[in-house]
Design a protein around this motif. Sequence first.
Motif, PDB file in Angstrom:
ATOM      1  N   LEU A  47       0.751  -1.184  -0.055  1.00  0.00           N
ATOM      2  CA  LEU A  47      -0.051   0.202  -0.222  1.00  0.00           C
ATOM      3  C   LEU A  47       1.009   1.449   0.210  1.00  0.00           C
ATOM      4  CD1 LEU A  47      -2.901  -1.145   2.652  1.00  0.00           C
ATOM      5  CD2 LEU A  47      -2.418  -0.980  -0.223  1.00  0.00           C
ATOM      6  N   GLU A  48       2.087   1.053   0.727  1.00  0.00           N
ATOM      7  CA  GLU A  48       3.254   2.769   0.667  1.00  0.00           C
ATOM      8  C   GLU A  48       3.201   2.413  -1.089  1.00  0.00           C
ATOM      9  OE1 GLU A  48       7.316   4.048   2.787  1.00  0.00           O
ATOM     10  OE2 GLU A  48       6.311   1.876   3.418  1.00  0.00           O
ATOM     11  N   ARG A  49       4.316   1.673  -1.362  1.00  0.00           N
ATOM     12  CA  ARG A  49       4.718   1.258  -3.340  1.00  0.00           C
ATOM     13  C   ARG A  49       3.405   2.240  -3.158  1.00  0.00           C
ATOM     14  NH1 ARG A  49       4.161  -1.167  -7.313  1.00  0.00           N
ATOM     15  NH2 ARG A  49       3.433  -2.829  -7.088  1.00  0.00           N
ATOM     16  N   ARG A  50       2.395   1.946  -4.064  1.00  0.00           N
ATOM     17  CA  ARG A  50       1.364   2.552  -4.774  1.00  0.00           C
ATOM     18  C   ARG A  50       0.681   3.562  -3.874  1.00  0.00           C
ATOM     19  NH1 ARG A  50      -3.109  -3.129  -5.350  1.00  0.00           N
ATOM     20  NH2 ARG A  50      -1.359  -3.958  -6.547  1.00  0.00           N
ATOM     21  N   GLY A  51       1.444   4.264  -2.425  1.00  0.00           N
ATOM     22  CA  GLY A  51       0.791   6.075  -2.373  1.00  0.00           C
ATOM     23  C   GLY A  51      -0.438   5.330  -1.896  1.00  0.00           C
ATOM     24  N   TYR A  52      -1.118   4.619  -1.023  1.00  0.00           N
ATOM     25  CA  TYR A  52      -2.096   4.986   0.048  1.00  0.00           C
ATOM     26  C   TYR A  52      -2.038   5.173   1.567  1.00  0.00           C
ATOM     27  CZ  TYR A  52      -4.458   2.849  -4.526  1.00  0.00           C
ATOM     28  OH  TYR A  52      -4.728   2.777  -5.798  1.00  0.00           O
ATOM     29  N   VAL A  53      -0.584   4.665   1.744  1.00  0.00           N
ATOM     30  CA  VAL A  53      -0.189   4.587   2.993  1.00  0.00           C
ATOM     31  C   VAL A  53       1.032   5.549   2.701  1.00  0.00           C
ATOM     32  CG1 VAL A  53      -1.430   3.267   4.037  1.00  0.00           C
ATOM     33  CG2 VAL A  53       0.899   2.757   3.343  1.00  0.00           C
ATOM     34  N   GLY A  54       1.969   6.243   4.765  1.00  0.00           N
ATOM     35  CA  GLY A  54       2.630   7.019   4.637  1.00  0.00           C
ATOM     36  C   GLY A  54       4.165   5.758   4.832  1.00  0.00           C
ATOM     37  N   PRO A  55       5.497   6.011   5.022  1.00  0.00           N
ATOM     38  CA  PRO A  55       6.347   4.663   5.720  1.00  0.00           C
ATOM     39  C   PRO A  55       6.096   4.537   6.593  1.00  0.00           C
ATOM     40  CG  PRO A  55       6.994   6.960   5.267  1.00  0.00           C
ATOM     41  CD  PRO A  55       5.881   8.111   4.810  1.00  0.00           C
TER      42      PRO A  55
END
Length: 113
Positions: A47-55
């Motif tokens: 989800l982080e890689r897709r831009g939905y959540v932060g690191p």
Amino acid sequence: MTTATVIEQQVDEALRLVATHNLAAASAVQRWMRISFRDASALLDELERRGYVGPAEGSRAREVFVRRCEQCGRIGKRAFHTLADDEHGIRITVCANKSACRKRRPAPTHPAA
């Protein structure tokens, strides 16, 4: 079903849960989906890689960049409003404009008097 299809379904389910609860923590995703902590962390990394959540920031929950409309179920990054009724403690998130909401609840029908 192929492995890729199953993984994509898990990512979609994780995205829906994270957007609904506005919480991106591996332990929460683990509980909601009844999967291992390792798998939950991998889903959040995707989800982080897709831009939905932060690191990831240590043991803290990740920042959530998406929201979910409580009327139609649409998930997105923009065009949402939060409506609040502070007197009753109610807060809902809805699409910003009527055309963005795909399945607006139909107007109530009033029986003929």
